[in-house]
Design a protein around this motif. Structure first.
Motif, PDB file in Angstrom:
ATOM      1  N   ASN A 143       0.834  -1.194   0.000  1.00  0.00           N
ATOM      2  CA  ASN A 143       0.000   0.000   0.000  1.00  0.00           C
ATOM      3  C   ASN A 143       0.878   1.259   0.000  1.00  0.00           C
ATOM      4  O   ASN A 143       1.719   1.431   0.883  1.00  0.00           O
ATOM      5  CB  ASN A 143      -0.876  -0.029   1.254  1.00  0.00           C
ATOM      6  CG  ASN A 143      -1.835   1.132   1.338  1.00  0.00           C
ATOM      7  OD1 ASN A 143      -1.437   2.274   1.152  1.00  0.00           O
ATOM      8  ND2 ASN A 143      -3.092   0.841   1.622  1.00  0.00           N
ATOM      9  N   PRO A 144       0.694   2.150  -0.979  1.00  0.00           N
ATOM     10  CA  PRO A 144       1.548   3.339  -1.048  1.00  0.00           C
ATOM     11  C   PRO A 144       1.522   4.191   0.216  1.00  0.00           C
ATOM     12  O   PRO A 144       2.534   4.807   0.562  1.00  0.00           O
ATOM     13  CB  PRO A 144       0.976   4.110  -2.245  1.00  0.00           C
ATOM     14  CG  PRO A 144       0.321   3.072  -3.091  1.00  0.00           C
ATOM     15  CD  PRO A 144      -0.223   2.056  -2.128  1.00  0.00           C
ATOM     16  N   ASP A 145       0.379   4.226   0.914  1.00  0.00           N
ATOM     17  CA  ASP A 145       0.315   4.999   2.157  1.00  0.00           C
ATOM     18  C   ASP A 145       1.218   4.391   3.225  1.00  0.00           C
ATOM     19  O   ASP A 145       1.928   5.111   3.936  1.00  0.00           O
ATOM     20  CB  ASP A 145      -1.129   5.066   2.672  1.00  0.00           C
ATOM     21  CG  ASP A 145      -2.016   5.929   1.795  1.00  0.00           C
ATOM     22  OD1 ASP A 145      -1.481   6.801   1.071  1.00  0.00           O
ATOM     23  OD2 ASP A 145      -3.241   5.725   1.804  1.00  0.00           O
ATOM     24  N   MET A 146       1.185   3.060   3.355  1.00  0.00           N
ATOM     25  CA  MET A 146       2.069   2.407   4.316  1.00  0.00           C
ATOM     26  C   MET A 146       3.526   2.654   3.951  1.00  0.00           C
ATOM     27  O   MET A 146       4.352   2.989   4.815  1.00  0.00           O
ATOM     28  CB  MET A 146       1.799   0.891   4.349  1.00  0.00           C
ATOM     29  CG  MET A 146       2.656   0.119   5.369  1.00  0.00           C
ATOM     30  SD  MET A 146       4.387  -0.255   4.899  1.00  0.00           S
ATOM     31  CE  MET A 146       4.125  -1.514   3.614  1.00  0.00           C
ATOM     32  N   VAL A 147       3.847   2.503   2.675  1.00  0.00           N
ATOM     33  CA  VAL A 147       5.229   2.689   2.231  1.00  0.00           C
ATOM     34  C   VAL A 147       5.701   4.107   2.538  1.00  0.00           C
ATOM     35  O   VAL A 147       6.781   4.317   3.096  1.00  0.00           O
ATOM     36  CB  VAL A 147       5.348   2.386   0.720  1.00  0.00           C
ATOM     37  CG1 VAL A 147       6.730   2.785   0.197  1.00  0.00           C
ATOM     38  CG2 VAL A 147       5.099   0.901   0.447  1.00  0.00           C
ATOM     39  N   SER A 148       4.871   5.098   2.214  1.00  0.00           N
ATOM     40  CA  SER A 148       5.251   6.495   2.418  1.00  0.00           C
ATOM     41  C   SER A 148       5.351   6.859   3.895  1.00  0.00           C
ATOM     42  O   SER A 148       6.331   7.473   4.338  1.00  0.00           O
ATOM     43  CB  SER A 148       4.223   7.400   1.728  1.00  0.00           C
ATOM     44  OG  SER A 148       4.502   8.755   1.975  1.00  0.00           O
ATOM     45  N   GLU A 149       4.347   6.461   4.679  1.00  0.00           N
ATOM     46  CA  GLU A 149       4.336   6.821   6.098  1.00  0.00           C
ATOM     47  C   GLU A 149       5.460   6.126   6.862  1.00  0.00           C
ATOM     48  O   GLU A 149       6.124   6.748   7.706  1.00  0.00           O
ATOM     49  CB  GLU A 149       2.987   6.451   6.705  1.00  0.00           C
ATOM     50  CG  GLU A 149       1.822   7.295   6.204  1.00  0.00           C
ATOM     51  CD  GLU A 149       0.483   6.777   6.677  1.00  0.00           C
ATOM     52  OE1 GLU A 149       0.458   6.054   7.705  1.00  0.00           O
ATOM     53  OE2 GLU A 149      -0.534   7.077   6.038  1.00  0.00           O
ATOM     54  N   THR A 150       5.668   4.848   6.589  1.00  0.00           N
ATOM     55  CA  THR A 150       6.728   4.117   7.286  1.00  0.00           C
ATOM     56  C   THR A 150       8.088   4.677   6.919  1.00  0.00           C
ATOM     57  O   THR A 150       8.968   4.851   7.777  1.00  0.00           O
ATOM     58  CB  THR A 150       6.657   2.612   6.952  1.00  0.00           C
ATOM     59  OG1 THR A 150       5.358   2.118   7.265  1.00  0.00           O
ATOM     60  CG2 THR A 150       7.692   1.831   7.739  1.00  0.00           C
ATOM     61  N   GLN A 151       8.261   4.975   5.643  1.00  0.00           N
ATOM     62  CA  GLN A 151       9.537   5.550   5.201  1.00  0.00           C
ATOM     63  C   GLN A 151       9.795   6.882   5.909  1.00  0.00           C
ATOM     64  O   GLN A 151      10.919   7.146   6.362  1.00  0.00           O
ATOM     65  CB  GLN A 151       9.506   5.746   3.683  1.00  0.00           C
ATOM     66  CG  GLN A 151      10.828   6.202   3.098  1.00  0.00           C
ATOM     67  CD  GLN A 151      10.805   6.251   1.581  1.00  0.00           C
ATOM     68  OE1 GLN A 151      11.804   5.961   0.935  1.00  0.00           O
ATOM     69  NE2 GLN A 151       9.686   6.618   0.988  1.00  0.00           N
ATOM     70  N   SER A 152       8.774   7.705   6.030  1.00  0.00           N
ATOM     71  CA  SER A 152       8.940   8.999   6.719  1.00  0.00           C
ATOM     72  C   SER A 152       9.332   8.806   8.183  1.00  0.00           C
ATOM     73  O   SER A 152      10.209   9.505   8.708  1.00  0.00           O
ATOM     74  CB  SER A 152       7.646   9.813   6.628  1.00  0.00           C
ATOM     75  OG  SER A 152       7.355  10.167   5.298  1.00  0.00           O
TER      76      SER A 152
END
Length: 246
Positions: free
Chosen positions: A213-222
């Motif tokens: 999920n792009p949201d998980m990828v983006s939030e976790t990366q941040s």
């Protein structure tokens, strides 16, 4: 580049929406973590979409893990395929979500949601992660427990090296024995993920691959960048390697 014809060997229906297609096709060698494209003619148009290999490079048949998407013309056609039916594939895989693109480290984290676990299964079926990393943590987050698929495959990883490998499932919408209830980002912010894993995220020893999920990828990366982990680039090696699904 032309396309090759693949023949369906099996359709594995995991849930009402999740399924796998096992396909026999004469494709070129690939690197674990790469993807191919599947294509069919639908209403007079050729419709194709990328799907990661779940099988290891030396395994056959080819294995693709999929979800039917509402109003998705290709996924809703693929789920109807039966053994003996055909589908087109690219002869050559592509993609850089592979272990040869990431630096060495002590710990390898594989964080996934939904069908994003697919390329990690392919990677873990090869020798490279077991030769390069002291600790391997496979994290898979889903909404419902029935979506925790490929359990036989994951059990074999645990059997291969139970000291180094740990599988950490997440189920967000119901309680399930052995799974963390909630989301990866919540467990990360509260320290529950690292407590369960017995290791921490740190630039000194962590390599993190995120897929789903792009949201998980983006939030976790941040969140991990706030701890000093950096995005992995060819020109500037780092700690975070990502692949968004859909």
């Amino acid at each position: 580049m032309g396309w090759v014809t693949g023949t369906v060997q099996e359709r594995k229906q995991w849930t009402d929406r999740l399924f796998s297609l096992r396909i026999d096709a004469d494709v070129e060698p690939f690197v674990a973590g790469q993807f191919n494209r599947l294509r069919m003619e639908i209403d007079g148009e050729l419709v194709g979409r990328p799907y990661s290999y779940v099988n290891a490079p030396d395994e056959r048949p080819l294995d693709f893990y999929m979800i039917t998407v509402p109003d998705g013309p290709l996924s809703n056609r693929l789920v109807q395929l039966e053994p003996g039916d055909t589908v087109e594939l690219m002869p050559r895989a592509t993609g850089f979500f592979t272990l040869n693109e990431i630096p060495d480290g002590r710990d390898l984290w594989l964080l996934s949601t939904g069908t994003g676990i697919g390329p990690f299964l392919s990677i873990l079926k090869t020798d490279e992660p077991w030769e390069r990393f002291e600790n391997i943590r496979l994290v898979h987050a889903v909404r419902h427990a029935e979506e925790l698929t490929y359990q036989d495959t994951i059990a074999r990883f645990s059997e291969r090296d139970p000291e180094r490998f740990q599988y950490i499932p997440f189920v967000s919408r119901e309680a399930h024995p052995g799974a963390i209830q909630g989301r990866i980002t919540t467990a990360l912010s509260e320290g529950e993920l690292e407590a369960q894993a017995g290791i921490d995220f740190a630039p000194e020893h962590s390599q993190v691959m995120l897929c789903g999920n792009p949201d998980m990828v983006s939030e976790t990366q941040s969140m991990l960048r706030e701890r000093g982990l950096e995005k992995n680039r060819r020109r500037k090696p780092g700690h975070l390697t990502t692949e968004s699904y859909w």
